[in-house]
Design an enzyme around this catalytic site. Structure first.
Site, mmCIF file in Angstrom:
data_model
loop_
_atom_site.group_PDB
_atom_site.id
_atom_site.type_symbol
_atom_site.label_atom_id
_atom_site.label_comp_id
_atom_site.label_asym_id
_atom_site.label_seq_id
_atom_site.Cartn_x
_atom_site.Cartn_y
_atom_site.Cartn_z
ATOM 1 C CG ASP A 61 -1.849 1.090 1.389
ATOM 2 O OD1 ASP A 61 -1.764 2.042 0.601
ATOM 3 O OD2 ASP A 61 -2.701 1.020 2.296
ATOM 4 C CB THR A 126 -5.347 13.570 -14.445
ATOM 5 O OG1 THR A 126 -6.529 13.910 -15.172
ATOM 6 C CG2 THR A 126 -5.549 14.073 -13.019
ATOM 7 C CG ASP A 127 -7.116 16.101 -18.926
ATOM 8 O OD1 ASP A 127 -7.591 15.405 -18.007
ATOM 9 O OD2 ASP A 127 -7.516 16.032 -20.112
ATOM 10 C CD GLU A 128 -10.556 13.929 -14.715
ATOM 11 O OE1 GLU A 128 -11.264 14.131 -13.725
ATOM 12 O OE2 GLU A 128 -10.605 12.892 -15.405
ATOM 13 C CE1 TYR A 151 -8.017 10.500 -10.176
ATOM 14 C CE2 TYR A 151 -9.028 11.944 -11.807
ATOM 15 C CZ TYR A 151 -8.030 11.058 -11.442
ATOM 16 O OH TYR A 151 -7.042 10.734 -12.346
ATOM 17 C CE LYS A 155 -3.457 11.651 -10.265
ATOM 18 N NZ LYS A 155 -2.562 10.467 -10.044
ATOM 19 C CG ASN A 180 -10.740 11.400 -20.209
ATOM 20 O OD1 ASN A 180 -10.493 12.576 -19.952
ATOM 21 N ND2 ASN A 180 -11.689 10.724 -19.601
ATOM 22 C CE LYS A 190 -11.779 5.251 -14.055
ATOM 23 N NZ LYS A 190 -10.489 4.632 -13.945
ATOM 24 C CG ASN A 250 -19.006 12.027 -22.575
ATOM 25 O OD1 ASN A 250 -17.815 11.876 -22.836
ATOM 26 N ND2 ASN A 250 -19.421 12.634 -21.463
ATOM 27 C CG HIS A 277 -20.178 15.902 -15.912
ATOM 28 N ND1 HIS A 277 -21.144 15.277 -16.681
ATOM 29 C CD2 HIS A 277 -18.992 15.468 -16.401
ATOM 30 C CE1 HIS A 277 -20.560 14.509 -17.581
ATOM 31 N NE2 HIS A 277 -19.251 14.621 -17.430
HETATM 32 P P1 NAD Z 1 -6.553 2.200 -12.379
HETATM 33 O O1 NAD Z 1 -7.633 2.523 -11.408
HETATM 34 O O2 NAD Z 1 -6.841 1.297 -13.523
HETATM 35 O O3 NAD Z 1 -5.315 1.558 -11.597
HETATM 36 C C1 NAD Z 1 -4.858 2.051 -10.366
HETATM 37 C C2 NAD Z 1 -3.906 1.007 -9.773
HETATM 38 O O4 NAD Z 1 -3.414 1.540 -8.525
HETATM 39 C C3 NAD Z 1 -4.576 -0.335 -9.456
HETATM 40 O O5 NAD Z 1 -3.753 -1.402 -9.878
HETATM 41 C C4 NAD Z 1 -4.705 -0.312 -7.940
HETATM 42 O O6 NAD Z 1 -4.667 -1.611 -7.348
HETATM 43 C C5 NAD Z 1 -3.493 0.521 -7.545
HETATM 44 N N1 NAD Z 1 -3.657 1.138 -6.225
HETATM 45 C C6 NAD Z 1 -4.743 1.829 -5.767
HETATM 46 N N2 NAD Z 1 -4.536 2.187 -4.488
HETATM 47 C C7 NAD Z 1 -3.292 1.746 -4.143
HETATM 48 C C8 NAD Z 1 -2.521 1.838 -2.958
HETATM 49 N N3 NAD Z 1 -2.986 2.441 -1.861
HETATM 50 N N4 NAD Z 1 -1.287 1.301 -2.956
HETATM 51 C C9 NAD Z 1 -0.806 0.663 -4.069
HETATM 52 N N5 NAD Z 1 -1.499 0.535 -5.198
HETATM 53 C C10 NAD Z 1 -2.732 1.076 -5.247
HETATM 54 O O7 NAD Z 1 -6.000 3.602 -12.876
HETATM 55 P P2 NAD Z 1 -5.391 4.024 -14.287
HETATM 56 O O8 NAD Z 1 -6.487 4.449 -15.169
HETATM 57 O O9 NAD Z 1 -4.419 2.994 -14.731
HETATM 58 O O10 NAD Z 1 -4.610 5.339 -13.839
HETATM 59 C C11 NAD Z 1 -3.246 5.293 -13.468
HETATM 60 C C12 NAD Z 1 -2.783 6.697 -13.126
HETATM 61 O O11 NAD Z 1 -2.988 7.561 -14.244
HETATM 62 C C13 NAD Z 1 -3.540 7.325 -11.968
HETATM 63 O O12 NAD Z 1 -2.618 8.038 -11.184
HETATM 64 C C14 NAD Z 1 -4.540 8.268 -12.635
HETATM 65 O O13 NAD Z 1 -4.844 9.359 -11.796
HETATM 66 C C15 NAD Z 1 -3.740 8.689 -13.856
HETATM 67 N N6 NAD Z 1 -4.543 9.094 -15.023
HETATM 68 C C16 NAD Z 1 -5.461 8.233 -15.567
HETATM 69 C C17 NAD Z 1 -6.165 8.611 -16.713
HETATM 70 C C18 NAD Z 1 -7.157 7.681 -17.376
HETATM 71 O O14 NAD Z 1 -7.807 8.094 -18.344
HETATM 72 N N7 NAD Z 1 -7.301 6.447 -16.940
HETATM 73 C C19 NAD Z 1 -5.945 9.873 -17.291
HETATM 74 C C20 NAD Z 1 -4.997 10.725 -16.705
HETATM 75 C C21 NAD Z 1 -4.296 10.303 -15.584
HETATM 76 P P1 TYD Z 2 -14.897 8.765 -17.109
HETATM 77 O O1 TYD Z 2 -14.500 7.621 -17.976
HETATM 78 O O2 TYD Z 2 -15.444 8.478 -15.745
HETATM 79 O O3 TYD Z 2 -13.641 9.739 -17.042
HETATM 80 P P2 TYD Z 2 -13.503 11.241 -16.432
HETATM 81 O O4 TYD Z 2 -14.717 11.588 -15.679
HETATM 82 O O5 TYD Z 2 -12.316 11.082 -15.555
HETATM 83 O O6 TYD Z 2 -13.280 12.119 -17.623
HETATM 84 O O7 TYD Z 2 -15.991 9.632 -17.881
HETATM 85 C C1 TYD Z 2 -15.725 10.170 -19.164
HETATM 86 C C2 TYD Z 2 -16.920 10.997 -19.554
HETATM 87 O O8 TYD Z 2 -18.047 10.124 -19.706
HETATM 88 C C3 TYD Z 2 -17.326 12.012 -18.497
HETATM 89 O O9 TYD Z 2 -17.795 13.198 -19.149
HETATM 90 C C4 TYD Z 2 -18.482 11.351 -17.764
HETATM 91 C C5 TYD Z 2 -19.122 10.499 -18.854
HETATM 92 N N1 TYD Z 2 -19.795 9.267 -18.374
HETATM 93 C C6 TYD Z 2 -21.149 9.045 -18.663
HETATM 94 O O10 TYD Z 2 -21.821 9.863 -19.322
HETATM 95 N N2 TYD Z 2 -21.729 7.916 -18.180
HETATM 96 C C7 TYD Z 2 -21.042 6.995 -17.451
HETATM 97 O O11 TYD Z 2 -21.638 5.966 -17.021
HETATM 98 C C8 TYD Z 2 -19.651 7.216 -17.184
HETATM 99 C C9 TYD Z 2 -18.838 6.229 -16.391
HETATM 100 C C10 TYD Z 2 -19.059 8.367 -17.683
#
Ligand code: NAD
Ligand code: TYD
Length: 338
Positions: A61, A126-128, A151, A155, A180, A190, A250, A277
């Protein structure tokens, strides 16, 4: 010379894609994957990768000091922190967990990395963190941080802690802020994998609000290349935007998925909007282009088709997840959206 690399969160979506990518392009790396295996962590994402001197898994962890100290008993040249709670909707129900994992976890890693004298600490952000855009404009790296969800606030806080460790302690931290991601092994909560799997089950696709929120989509392998470029060519103390340049609503994505799978648009169900949102994200990536020599290469439609094919070919992977016991939160969340 071997390079020892600590990758946290490597059993998640982007981390597991990055491990595959890195083992392929950097044979000199010796990777330790440190992951808690939360609901989002899945060792099936790393199937086929043998454990040997190139790759080792360690469960732990990032927000537990003893666990973090233990993993740092072996030395590392690089640390790449993917570990996070990553889903905005979940952060509406349990912000405290996001603070613990995303902020405290990052700080513990920074502190141990400092003691260990690592050469590079790459924070995956993240861009968020920039908040929401109106119809026009792009986020650049010096845009103010105005996160809107628990979230994104967690970040952004982690990014600021990274900055402090660079400014105060001289730790060589680099941050990537990506848009994303989509691609293989993305957890089906997602938007894209959620809607692909819903459509394959002939279940309604719950689209929030008017469905016109815009995201800038990035194929996960393009992100992996951007992360590698930032790690190896980035300047400590700097942030780099890694975006796909594919702005889509979306609704457009939903229609594309349904059409590609030969399903009816009647499956679309407009539901109550997500609170807070963000309307639109879009990144200016000129800094990554000029300073890292990186650019995304995947065409969005081709990438989305490829991703849909992957979910079709890997039905057992997502059906195993959907039959797991992680569902409680979604039952409440989507009941509230009705
Ligand atoms: P994910 O949720 O698929 O994976 C997260 C991983 O972190 C999992 O394997 C989980 O077990 C591990 N984890 C969670 N809590 C933990 C802890 N306390 N200790 C150790 N491990 C832990 O996420 P992802 O989509 O692969 O995102 C990875 C990174 O990229 C994140 O930091 C996220 O903020 C960032 N990010 C994601 C996106 C996207 O579109 N998915 C976009 C921009 C940035
Ligand atoms: P998501 O994949 O949760 O990524 P993020 O919120 O981090 O951008 O969502 C992408 C977009 O899709 C966001 O505008 C929210 C929308 N969304 C829906 O409309 N319905 C859904 O069930 C989910 C999960 C997301």
């Amino acid at each position: 010379m071997p390079i020892r690399v600590l990758i946290t969160g490597g059993a998640g979506f982007i981390g597991s894609n990055f491990i595959r990518y890195a083992l392929d392009v950097r044979p000199e790396w010796q990777i330790v994957n440190f992951d808690l295996l939360t609901y989002a962590g899945n060792l099936a994402n790393l199937e086929g990768i043998p454990e040997n001197d190139k790759y080792r898994f360690l469960k732990g962890d990032v927000s537990n000091l003893d666990d973090v100290k233990k993993v740092f008993e072996s030395g590392f040249e690089y640390v790449i922190n993917f570990a996070a709670e990553s889903h905005v909707d979940r952060s509406l129900y349990d912000p405290g967990l996001f603070i613990k994992t995303n902020i405290l976890g990052t700080q513990l890693l920074l502190a141990q990395a400092r003691q260990a004298g690592v050469q590079r600490f790459l924070q995956i952000s993240t861009d968020e963190v920039y908040g929401s855009l109106g119809k026009d404009g792009l986020f650049c790296e010096d845009w103010p941080l105005k996160p809107n969800s628990p979230y994104s606030a967690s970040k952004a806080s982690a990014d600021l802690m990274c900055r402090a460790y660079f400014e105060t302690f001289g730790l060589p931290v680099i941050i990537t802020r990506s848009s994303n991601n989509y691609g293989p092994y993305q957890f089906p909560e997602k938007l894209i994998p959620f809607f692909i799997t819903k459509a394959l089950n002939d279940e309604p696709l719950p689209l929030y609000g008017d469905g016109l929120n815009v995201r800038d989509w990035l194929y996960v392998e393009d992100n992996c290349a951007g992360i590698m470029a930032a790690l190896e060519k980035g300047k400590p103390g700097e942030c780099y935007n890694i975006g796909g340049g594919n702005e889509m609503t979306n609704l457009e994505i939903t229609k594309f998925i349904l059409q590609d799978l030969g399903k009816s648009e009647e499956l679309i169900k407009f539901v109550k909007d997500r609170p807070g949102h963000d309307r639109r994200y879009a990144l200016d990536i000129s800094k990554a282009k000029s300073e890292l020599g990186w650019r995304p290469v995947m065409d969005f439609r081709e990438g989305l088709k490829k991703t849909i094919r992957w979910y079709l070919a890997n039905e057992k992977w997502w059906r195993d997840i959907l039959s797991g016991d992680y569902r409680g939160f979604y039952d409440i969340h989507y009941r509230e959206r009705r």
